[in-house]
Design an enzyme around this catalytic site. Structure first.
Site, PDB file in Angstrom:
ATOM      1  N   LEU A 193      -9.714  13.932  -0.925  1.00 21.88           N
ATOM      2  CA  LEU A 193     -10.880  14.752  -1.288  1.00 21.88           C
ATOM      3  C   LEU A 193     -10.421  16.060  -1.909  1.00 21.88           C
ATOM      4  CD1 LEU A 193     -13.696  14.598   1.437  1.00 21.88           C
ATOM      5  CD2 LEU A 193     -13.715  13.709  -0.894  1.00 21.88           C
ATOM      6  N   CYS A 236      -0.597   2.995 -10.568  1.00 18.52           N
ATOM      7  CA  CYS A 236      -1.485   2.044  -9.878  1.00 18.52           C
ATOM      8  C   CYS A 236      -2.966   2.277 -10.127  1.00 18.52           C
ATOM      9  CB  CYS A 236      -1.194   2.076  -8.379  1.00 18.52           C
ATOM     10  SG  CYS A 236       0.423   1.407  -7.987  1.00 18.52           S
ATOM     11  N   PHE A 266       0.819  -1.224   0.000  1.00 19.75           N
ATOM     12  CA  PHE A 266       0.000   0.000   0.000  1.00 19.75           C
ATOM     13  C   PHE A 266       0.848   1.267   0.000  1.00 19.75           C
ATOM     14  CE2 PHE A 266      -2.466  -3.396   1.967  1.00 19.75           C
ATOM     15  CZ  PHE A 266      -3.634  -3.357   1.221  1.00 19.75           C
TER      16      PHE A 266
END
Ligand code: NAD
Length: 436
Positions: free
Chosen positions: A252, A262, A154
């Site tokens: 956001l 990715c 991640f």
């Protein structure tokens, strides 16, 4: 201390290998790219990632990290083999597994000791079983004591070392609890939550996470487009939404959309998986379409401001898909440049780290030494990547040197009021159109 082999020395493999070495393990990083490995042996990094060069040098000096192109040498005493090779998009959007296959076959050919094979590459659900199958078939008549564990990565480029060393969680999927437990041991010193699942669930967690983050960005970009028309300011909308604990503020920020190595390929691959298995990825299709549109919309706004793009000169600041990396794979800047060129515009560009890689993918772009050279004689200036060095520019100087002072601030980095008072025509993303 464990003996680890990491296959692939890209953004994920090199960071993984180096960090595991830094945690005290004996690590061999392997790649099929001779030039990459010979450079690494001389301390030359194949990628730009803050802090990586120093960490590699430190662990090489300590004798814990070595580089090779030789599978047999890399796997000789390995207890763990991490597969961290690329899984790019295939022709129909599926993940291309040719590099994973080749790594699995080489493992089958070169290993005789017992081994845990760990998939760190982002791979379609079911690939862990498939890798086990590839290895077993290759070893027919000569069984190998091995287990496959899925350990999706991640980390984010630009903060990869910190993300590896302080992860929000480590996900391990396996059909064999003991193999997962052994991999978990490698991460124990990081003191983070470790989630153990079955193979397929771990693989899905990675895709679902990336797709969800991309969805948040496409969502706020859709809201941004409405804000532009309705006279609201999306930056404050994001703050107002993000303060809600159920929503949170990350991912956001309205802008030119998501890109990189990715999100685009992973959202596409997940949608492909859905169709293949008879479910309709309606939301994912919309998320991708909104993202494509965000780039087209940026070009449309410049075209409208200039009347036509033909024979106009547009300056582009930032080429990498985000700051602090030289990665230009699927970078919004590159597509915007192609769209501008298709309409006859000349493009000048500058990026602190990504010009070399971008030059291989772009034609007829004048690469400049700094932002001021980009602005010189331009009819419009587009901010595509929010590098720190673009935050404080001498806009009076830029105003003087541009042919027409039009700015499209694709990352809402600059002060609209300040630029308007200097005389610029300014377009932000999701901010009421106050351009003259
Ligand atoms: N880049 C990221 O930020 C990131 C984050 C999380 C997950 N991932 C996933 O991790 C995987 C690797 O991504 P990356 O960005 O590091 O890729 P990359 O393209 O930067 O590096 C891949 C490396 O693998 C090498 N390679 C290819 N085939 C090989 C083989 N058979 N044996 C040995 N080496 C081989 C290539 O030469 C290259 O150096 C992908 O599946 C990606 O989706 C990437």
């Amino acid at each position: 201390m464990s003996n680890i082999c990491v296959i692939g020395t890209g953004y994920v493999g090199l960071v993984t290998g180096t960090c595991f070495a830094d945690l005290g393990n004996q690590v061999t990083c392997l790649d099929v790219d001779d030039e990459r490995i010979s450079n690494l042996k001389q301390g030359v990094m194949p990628i730009y990632e803050p802090g990586l060069e120093q960490l590699v040098a430190h662990n090489v000096r300590a004798g814990r990290l070595i580089f090779t192109t030789n599978y047999a040498e890399a796997l000789e005493n390995a207890e763990f083999a991490f597969i961290a090779v690329g899984t790019p998009s295939g022709v129909d959007g599926e993940a291309d597994l040719q590099y994973v296959r080749s790594a699995a076959e080489m493992i089958a050919d070169c290993v005789d000791n017992s081994l845990v094979v760990i998939n760190k590459s982002t791979v379609p659900v079911g690939t862990g079983d498939w890798v086990a199958d590839v290895i077993s078939k290759r070893r027919e008549g000569k069984p190998l004591d091995y287990y496959v564990v899925s350990n999706p990565e991640f980390l984010r480029e630009g903060s990869a070392i910190n993300d590896f060393m302080s992860p929000d969680r480590v996900v391990l999927g396996s059909t064999n609890r003991e193999a997962a437990r052994r991999v978990a041991q490698l991460y124990l010193s990081l003191r983070c939550p470790i989630l153990v699942t079955d193979l397929r669930t771990a693989e899905m967690i990675k895709y679902a996470s990336n797709a969800f983050l991309a969805t948040r960005i496409s969502f706020i970009n859709e809201i941004a487009n409405m804000c532009e028309e309705l006279g609201a300011d999306v930056r404050e909308v994001s703050v107002g939404m993000g303060l809600d604990k159920r929503i949170g503020s990350a991912f956001l920020d309205a802008g030119l959309g998501w890109g990189g190595s990715c999100f685009p390929k992973d959202v596409k691959a997940l949608a492909h998986m859905a169709v293949l298995h008879g479910t309709q990825p309606q939301l994912l299709q919309a998320v991708m379409e909104i993202n494509r549109n965000q780039r087209r919309r940026a070009v449309m706004r410049i075209r409208r401001a200039l009347g036509s793009l033909n024979e106009k000169t547009v300056g582009v600041l930032g080429l990498s898909f985000k700051p602090n990396t030289d990665d230009v794979r699927d970078a919004p800047a590159l597509e915007i440049i192609h769209l501008l060129q298709n309409e006859g515009a000349h493009v000048r560009a500058y990026d602190p780290q990504a010009m070399e890689l971008a030059s291989r993918l772009l034609k007829r772009v004048t690469m400049c030494e700094n932002p001021y050279e980009v602005a010189e004689g331009s009819d419009a200036l587009v901010l595509a990547t929010e590098w720190n060095e673009f935050k404080q520019l001498d806009f009076a100087r830029i105003y003087e040197s541009m042919r027409t002072p039009i700015i499209l601030d694709g990352r809402n980095l600059w002060e609209q009021d300040k630029l308007l008072s200097l005389g610029f025509t300014y377009f932000g993303i999701g901010r009421a159109v106050t351009a003259k």
